[in-house]
Design a protein around this motif. Structure first.
Motif, PDB file in Angstrom:
ATOM      1  N   GLN A 189      -7.497  -5.990   7.667  1.00 44.30           N
ATOM      2  CA  GLN A 189      -7.327  -4.544   7.526  1.00 44.30           C
ATOM      3  C   GLN A 189      -5.833  -4.272   7.455  1.00 44.30           C
ATOM      4  O   GLN A 189      -5.055  -4.928   8.147  1.00 44.30           O
ATOM      5  CB  GLN A 189      -7.940  -3.765   8.682  1.00 44.30           C
ATOM      6  N   PHE A 190      -5.435  -3.338   6.595  1.00 49.51           N
ATOM      7  CA  PHE A 190      -4.013  -3.019   6.463  1.00 49.51           C
ATOM      8  C   PHE A 190      -3.799  -1.522   6.583  1.00 49.51           C
ATOM      9  O   PHE A 190      -4.684  -0.727   6.310  1.00 49.51           O
ATOM     10  CB  PHE A 190      -3.438  -3.572   5.157  1.00 49.51           C
ATOM     11  N   VAL A 191      -2.595  -1.170   7.035  1.00 49.45           N
ATOM     12  CA  VAL A 191      -2.226   0.227   7.233  1.00 49.45           C
ATOM     13  C   VAL A 191      -1.109   0.569   6.248  1.00 49.45           C
ATOM     14  O   VAL A 191       0.004   0.055   6.376  1.00 49.45           O
ATOM     15  CB  VAL A 191      -1.756   0.487   8.674  1.00 49.45           C
ATOM     16  N   PRO A 192      -1.398   1.394   5.242  1.00 45.78           N
ATOM     17  CA  PRO A 192      -0.364   1.759   4.278  1.00 45.78           C
ATOM     18  C   PRO A 192       0.628   2.768   4.860  1.00 45.78           C
ATOM     19  O   PRO A 192       0.246   3.654   5.605  1.00 45.78           O
ATOM     20  CB  PRO A 192      -1.151   2.389   3.128  1.00 45.78           C
ATOM     21  N   VAL A 193       1.893   2.580   4.520  1.00 50.00           N
ATOM     22  CA  VAL A 193       2.958   3.507   4.936  1.00 50.00           C
ATOM     23  C   VAL A 193       3.825   3.775   3.716  1.00 50.00           C
ATOM     24  O   VAL A 193       4.429   2.835   3.195  1.00 50.00           O
ATOM     25  CB  VAL A 193       3.811   2.918   6.079  1.00 50.00           C
ATOM     26  N   PRO A 194       3.851   5.018   3.241  1.00 52.97           N
ATOM     27  CA  PRO A 194       3.094   6.186   3.678  1.00 52.97           C
ATOM     28  C   PRO A 194       1.621   6.021   3.316  1.00 52.97           C
ATOM     29  O   PRO A 194       1.245   5.146   2.536  1.00 52.97           O
ATOM     30  CB  PRO A 194       3.729   7.345   2.914  1.00 52.97           C
ATOM     31  N   PHE A 195       0.808   6.901   3.867  1.00 53.12           N
ATOM     32  CA  PHE A 195      -0.623   6.812   3.650  1.00 53.12           C
ATOM     33  C   PHE A 195      -0.989   7.466   2.321  1.00 53.12           C
ATOM     34  O   PHE A 195      -1.425   8.605   2.258  1.00 53.12           O
ATOM     35  CB  PHE A 195      -1.378   7.463   4.806  1.00 53.12           C
ATOM     36  N   ASN A 196      -0.746   6.724   1.233  1.00 56.23           N
ATOM     37  CA  ASN A 196      -1.104   7.167  -0.107  1.00 56.23           C
ATOM     38  C   ASN A 196      -1.249   5.913  -0.977  1.00 56.23           C
ATOM     39  O   ASN A 196      -1.103   4.790  -0.489  1.00 56.23           O
ATOM     40  CB  ASN A 196      -0.080   8.160  -0.680  1.00 56.23           C
ATOM     41  N   THR A 197      -1.513   6.088  -2.256  1.00 54.69           N
ATOM     42  CA  THR A 197      -1.736   4.937  -3.132  1.00 54.69           C
ATOM     43  C   THR A 197      -0.484   4.078  -3.254  1.00 54.69           C
ATOM     44  O   THR A 197      -0.574   2.852  -3.284  1.00 54.69           O
ATOM     45  CB  THR A 197      -2.214   5.399  -4.522  1.00 54.69           C
ATOM     46  N   ARG A 198       0.674   4.695  -3.317  1.00 56.74           N
ATOM     47  CA  ARG A 198       1.923   3.930  -3.384  1.00 56.74           C
ATOM     48  C   ARG A 198       2.084   3.081  -2.121  1.00 56.74           C
ATOM     49  O   ARG A 198       2.454   1.917  -2.175  1.00 56.74           O
ATOM     50  CB  ARG A 198       3.119   4.858  -3.566  1.00 56.74           C
ATOM     51  N   GLY A 199       1.793   3.664  -0.956  1.00 59.97           N
ATOM     52  CA  GLY A 199       1.852   2.925   0.296  1.00 59.97           C
ATOM     53  C   GLY A 199       0.847   1.786   0.328  1.00 59.97           C
ATOM     54  O   GLY A 199       1.136   0.695   0.846  1.00 59.97           O
ATOM     55  N   GLU A 200      -0.330   2.014  -0.229  1.00 62.25           N
ATOM     56  CA  GLU A 200      -1.334   0.949  -0.294  1.00 62.25           C
ATOM     57  C   GLU A 200      -0.851  -0.184  -1.191  1.00 62.25           C
ATOM     58  O   GLU A 200      -0.993  -1.362  -0.842  1.00 62.25           O
ATOM     59  CB  GLU A 200      -2.665   1.499  -0.806  1.00 62.25           C
ATOM     60  N   ALA A 201      -0.233   0.151  -2.318  1.00 58.76           N
ATOM     61  CA  ALA A 201       0.289  -0.893  -3.211  1.00 58.76           C
ATOM     62  C   ALA A 201       1.355  -1.730  -2.504  1.00 58.76           C
ATOM     63  O   ALA A 201       1.361  -2.957  -2.605  1.00 58.76           O
ATOM     64  CB  ALA A 201       0.852  -0.262  -4.489  1.00 58.76           C
ATOM     65  N   ARG A 202       2.232  -1.079  -1.771  1.00 56.44           N
ATOM     66  CA  ARG A 202       3.275  -1.817  -1.039  1.00 56.44           C
ATOM     67  C   ARG A 202       2.667  -2.695   0.051  1.00 56.44           C
ATOM     68  O   ARG A 202       3.091  -3.834   0.256  1.00 56.44           O
ATOM     69  CB  ARG A 202       4.270  -0.838  -0.437  1.00 56.44           C
ATOM     70  N   ALA A 203       1.691  -2.163   0.778  1.00 56.50           N
ATOM     71  CA  ALA A 203       1.047  -2.943   1.836  1.00 56.50           C
ATOM     72  C   ALA A 203       0.315  -4.148   1.249  1.00 56.50           C
ATOM     73  O   ALA A 203       0.377  -5.251   1.798  1.00 56.50           O
ATOM     74  CB  ALA A 203       0.088  -2.062   2.630  1.00 56.50           C
ATOM     75  N   VAL A 204      -0.355  -3.955   0.125  1.00 57.50           N
ATOM     76  CA  VAL A 204      -1.064  -5.056  -0.517  1.00 57.50           C
ATOM     77  C   VAL A 204      -0.069  -6.092  -1.038  1.00 57.50           C
ATOM     78  O   VAL A 204      -0.316  -7.298  -0.951  1.00 57.50           O
ATOM     79  CB  VAL A 204      -1.998  -4.540  -1.633  1.00 57.50           C
ATOM     80  N   ALA A 205       1.062  -5.645  -1.549  1.00 57.14           N
ATOM     81  CA  ALA A 205       2.096  -6.596  -1.983  1.00 57.14           C
ATOM     82  C   ALA A 205       2.511  -7.494  -0.817  1.00 57.14           C
ATOM     83  O   ALA A 205       2.701  -8.704  -0.989  1.00 57.14           O
ATOM     84  CB  ALA A 205       3.305  -5.850  -2.538  1.00 57.14           C
ATOM     85  N   GLY A 206       2.629  -6.911   0.374  1.00 58.62           N
ATOM     86  CA  GLY A 206       2.953  -7.701   1.559  1.00 58.62           C
ATOM     87  C   GLY A 206       1.862  -8.704   1.889  1.00 58.62           C
ATOM     88  O   GLY A 206       2.152  -9.864   2.236  1.00 58.62           O
ATOM     89  N   LEU A 207       0.602  -8.298   1.776  1.00 60.70           N
ATOM     90  CA  LEU A 207      -0.509  -9.217   2.019  1.00 60.70           C
ATOM     91  C   LEU A 207      -0.514 -10.352   1.002  1.00 60.70           C
ATOM     92  O   LEU A 207      -0.765 -11.507   1.351  1.00 60.70           O
ATOM     93  CB  LEU A 207      -1.846  -8.468   1.963  1.00 60.70           C
TER      94      LEU A 207
END
Length: 121
Positions: free
Chosen positions: A48-66
């Motif tokens: 499970q990941f927590v995007p920061v900020p909580f939007n699609t851009r934040g999700e893309a950045r969090a997924v890049a980290g994963l």
């Protein structure tokens, strides 16, 4: 279609069900869920990941980290069908992996409303 992980973006609809179905069918061994996923269904979530900020851009950045952390070379991203074009653009800029998108169903009566909201985003 095979990948290293199935990633489900946060939001309404059947996203989690579609993502879990892909994992169950062998499309990928890992299911990664944004903390914004909304579902009553039990999920076999491994990540499970927590995007920061909580939007699609934040999700893309969090997924890049994963992707970097786990060494994933390819992922399948599940989001609502209306959201795929914008998500594809943001993920192409941020995620260093091959990304395939799967659109999940969304209630047809609500599509005009969400399309107006998408245009503003």
């Amino acid at each position: 279609m095979t990948a290293d992980a199935v990633v489900v973006l946060g939001g309404h609809g059947d996203r989690v069900r579609v993502g879990a179905g892909l994992v169950e069918s062998g499309a990928a061994p890992v299911l990664a869920l944004s903390s914004g996923c909304r579902s009553d269904a039990a999920t076999p979530a491994a990540v499970q990941f927590v995007p920061v900020p909580f939007n699609t851009r934040g999700e893309a950045r969090a997924v890049a980290g994963l992707v970097r952390q786990h060494g994933w070379r390819s992922i399948i991203v599940v989001t609502s069908s209306y959201h795929v074009p914008r998500a594809r653009l943001l993920f192409a800029r941020a995620v260093p992996a091959e990304v395939t998108f799967v659109g999940s169903p969304y209630p047809l009566l609500l599509v005009p409303l969400v399309l107006l909201k998408e245009a503003g985003k």
